[in-house]
Structure formats: C-alpha cells, structure tokens
Scaffold this active site. Structure first.
Site, PDB file in Angstrom:
ATOM      1  CG  ASN A 112      -2.092  -1.024   1.228  1.00 23.63           C
ATOM      2  OD1 ASN A 112      -2.629  -1.054   0.144  1.00 23.63           O
ATOM      3  ND2 ASN A 112      -2.086  -1.817   2.296  1.00 23.63           N
TER       4      ASN A 112
ATOM      5  CG  HIS B 140       6.986   7.003  -0.718  1.00 24.30           C
ATOM      6  ND1 HIS B 140       7.296   8.368  -1.245  1.00 24.30           N
ATOM      7  CD2 HIS B 140       6.258   7.486   0.450  1.00 24.30           C
ATOM      8  CE1 HIS B 140       6.781   9.070  -0.578  1.00 24.30           C
ATOM      9  NE2 HIS B 140       6.056   8.680   0.327  1.00 24.30           N
ATOM     10  CE  LYS B 141       7.569  -0.733   1.064  1.00 19.18           C
ATOM     11  NZ  LYS B 141       7.449  -2.161   1.468  1.00 19.18           N
TER      12      LYS B 141
ATOM     13  CG  ASP C 236       8.908  -6.720   5.736  1.00 23.61           C
ATOM     14  OD1 ASP C 236       8.350  -5.653   5.712  1.00 23.61           O
ATOM     15  OD2 ASP C 236       9.298  -7.402   6.728  1.00 23.61           O
TER      16      ASP C 236
ATOM     17  CG  PHE D 226      10.017   6.292   1.294  1.00 19.32           C
ATOM     18  CD1 PHE D 226      10.745   5.908   0.193  1.00 19.32           C
ATOM     19  CD2 PHE D 226       9.689   4.993   2.090  1.00 19.32           C
ATOM     20  CE1 PHE D 226      11.065   4.704  -0.023  1.00 19.32           C
ATOM     21  CE2 PHE D 226       9.798   3.885   1.791  1.00 19.32           C
ATOM     22  CZ  PHE D 226      10.603   3.566   0.652  1.00 19.32           C
ATOM     23  N   GLY D 227      10.878   7.245   4.459  1.00 17.25           N
ATOM     24  CA  GLY D 227      11.454   6.502   5.544  1.00 17.25           C
ATOM     25  C   GLY D 227      12.775   6.987   6.173  1.00 17.25           C
TER      26      GLY D 227
HETATM   27  P1  IMP Z   1       8.762  -2.085   4.924  1.00 14.22           P
HETATM   28  O1  IMP Z   1       8.164  -3.037   5.970  1.00 14.22           O
HETATM   29  O2  IMP Z   1       9.365  -2.819   3.745  1.00 14.22           O
HETATM   30  O3  IMP Z   1       7.632  -0.966   4.412  1.00 14.22           O
HETATM   31  O4  IMP Z   1       9.771  -0.991   5.500  1.00 14.22           O
HETATM   32  C1  IMP Z   1      10.099  -1.061   6.735  1.00 14.22           C
HETATM   33  C2  IMP Z   1      10.383   0.192   7.219  1.00 14.22           C
HETATM   34  O5  IMP Z   1      11.589   0.514   6.430  1.00 14.22           O
HETATM   35  C3  IMP Z   1       9.560   1.479   7.037  1.00 14.22           C
HETATM   36  O6  IMP Z   1       9.637   2.335   8.065  1.00 14.22           O
HETATM   37  C4  IMP Z   1      10.131   2.158   5.599  1.00 14.22           C
HETATM   38  O7  IMP Z   1      10.180   3.454   5.906  1.00 14.22           O
HETATM   39  C5  IMP Z   1      11.703   1.907   5.658  1.00 14.22           C
HETATM   40  N1  IMP Z   1      12.239   1.743   4.474  1.00 14.22           N
HETATM   41  C6  IMP Z   1      11.599   0.901   3.599  1.00 14.22           C
HETATM   42  N2  IMP Z   1      12.386   1.196   2.358  1.00 14.22           N
HETATM   43  C7  IMP Z   1      13.185   2.168   2.529  1.00 14.22           C
HETATM   44  C8  IMP Z   1      14.026   3.121   1.583  1.00 14.22           C
HETATM   45  O8  IMP Z   1      14.131   2.619   0.510  1.00 14.22           O
HETATM   46  N3  IMP Z   1      14.389   4.143   2.309  1.00 14.22           N
HETATM   47  C9  IMP Z   1      14.273   4.416   3.562  1.00 14.22           C
HETATM   48  N4  IMP Z   1      13.333   3.826   4.416  1.00 14.22           N
HETATM   49  C10 IMP Z   1      13.045   2.653   3.904  1.00 14.22           C
END
Ligand code: IMP
Length: 195
Positions: A9, A12-13, A69, A149-150
């Site tokens: 969801n 950005h991804k 993930d 992001f993140g």
């Molecule tokens: P997710 O479970 O794959 O959504 O990612 C877990 C956490 O890592 C989330 O808080 C995202 O913000 C962070 N994250 C995932 N990919 C990136 C990235 O490419 N850059 C910075 N933070 C990321």
C-alpha cells in the site's frame, strides 16, 4: 507485458517499482485489484513477512504476486531496528519518530555502519521464490535532503559520494538501493528463470 500484483500500500515503493520495471512488467497495486485490507506482518524476519503477504494475495485474490519487506540493520544496535523498522518508535509512529529514536540511540556512537536489506517473495502458482537486495551504508548524525521516504535522510550508501539517499534522484537511488537490487534479481528470474 506480464500482469503481476505488488502487494503493497506504500505509494513510494509502488512508484519506485514501476520505474524499475518499466517496459518489462505491468505492476498492479492492491488498489487495482480492490484489496483494501491491512495484511498483518506477524513474522519475526523480513523474509517471513514477505511470504505472508505474497501468499495472502494469491490465496484470497488468485493473482500471481510478489511482496517485499525491508529492514534497516544497524550494527551498533545488534541489527535493530531490522524487521521492526516501520514500527521502531511505536505502533502508530511516523518515519520522523523512527529517525529521532535511531539518532538518539546512536548519540555519541562512532561505529555507525548499517545496511538496508530487502526480501522479495514471489508467488507464482503454488511456488514461492525468495530474492534479496542489500545496500551497505552509514547512519548520518543528522538529516540530509528532502527526497525519498522512511530513513532515507539519515542513510548514506558507501557506494555513493557521502550524500544521503534523500539527496539523490530517484534514478540514482534505484541504481544501488536494496529494493533496486532485489527487484533486479526478481526481474532476471521472471525473464530468464535465474535467481
Ligand atoms: P517495509 O516494511 O518494507 O515497508 O519497510 C520497513 C521500514 O523501512 C519502513 O519504515 C520504511 O520507511 C523503511 N524503508 C523501507 N524502504 C526504505 C527505503 O528505501 N528508504 C528508507 N526507508 C525505507
């Protein structure tokens, strides 16, 4: 082009994935298949969470699909936040809270090596195949840049010139990022059957 669902969801991804796979795959979002439920990520590894999400879509919606993930693994913190990266500062936190907590835990710490690691689970028919992408880097002492992001504003990949991911263009980040690499392995497999 092959239709495939990306079980996320995160806008950005999804945008990054569509940029990386442009012309190769027609990536459908969860919204495109009318899936609006929150898929619980209850595993204790990123691989486990990716598999849960990919299986859920296949079993409930019938689409071949992949799910990712990602964890940010900080060496001085024993690999934390890792699988808990999204909820590091608490269940309802936003990225800025996670960054604040990470910077706080690393205050005065000179050993700041870290890596982003992405696992992708591909479910086609009954088969699940895993892919991994890693980018090594350093946790900066303060935020740099406004893109991405993140944790992007505090992560400087070793292969770049000291800039954070948030200071790079999307193309520059995608070329070396954890997700870019895991996705390249996924695309290679989909096109040539090699993982
Ligand atoms: P997710 O479970 O794959 O959504 O990612 C877990 C956490 O890592 C989330 O808080 C995202 O913000 C962070 N994250 C995932 N990919 C990136 C990235 O490419 N850059 C910075 N933070 C990321």
């Amino acid at each position: 082009m092959k239709d495939i669902v990306f079980a996320t969801n995160n806008a950005h991804k999804l945008r990054e994935l569509r940029e990386i796979t442009a012309g190769v795959l027609n990536v459908l979002s969860l919204a495109d298949i009318n899936c609006h439920e929150d898929i619980a990520e209850t595993a204790d590894t990123i691989e486990g969470n990716a598999i849960i999400k990919a299986n859920y879509i296949k079993e409930h919606y019938g689409y071949d699909c992949f799910a990712d993930d990602t964890g940010l693994e900080v060496d001085a913190l024993g690999g934390e936040p890792g699988v808990r990266s999204a909820r590091y500062a608490g269940e309802d936190c936003i990225s800025e809270n996670n960054i604040d907590l990470l910077l706080h835990r690393l205050e005065g710490q000179s050993q700041r090596s870290a890596r982003f690691r992405t696992a992708i689970a591909l479910r086609i028919g009954k088969d699940v195949t895993l892919f991994e992408g890693i980018v090594n880097g350093t946790i900066l002492t303060e935020r740099h840049g406004t893109g991405g992001f993140g944790y992007d504003s505090i992560f400087a990949p070793v292969e770049a010139d000291g800039r954070s991911f948030a200071e790079m263009s999307a193309d520059e980040k995608n070329a070396i990022s954890h997700r870019g690499r895991a996705t390249a392995a996924l695309i290679n497999y989909l096109l040539h059957g090699k993982s």
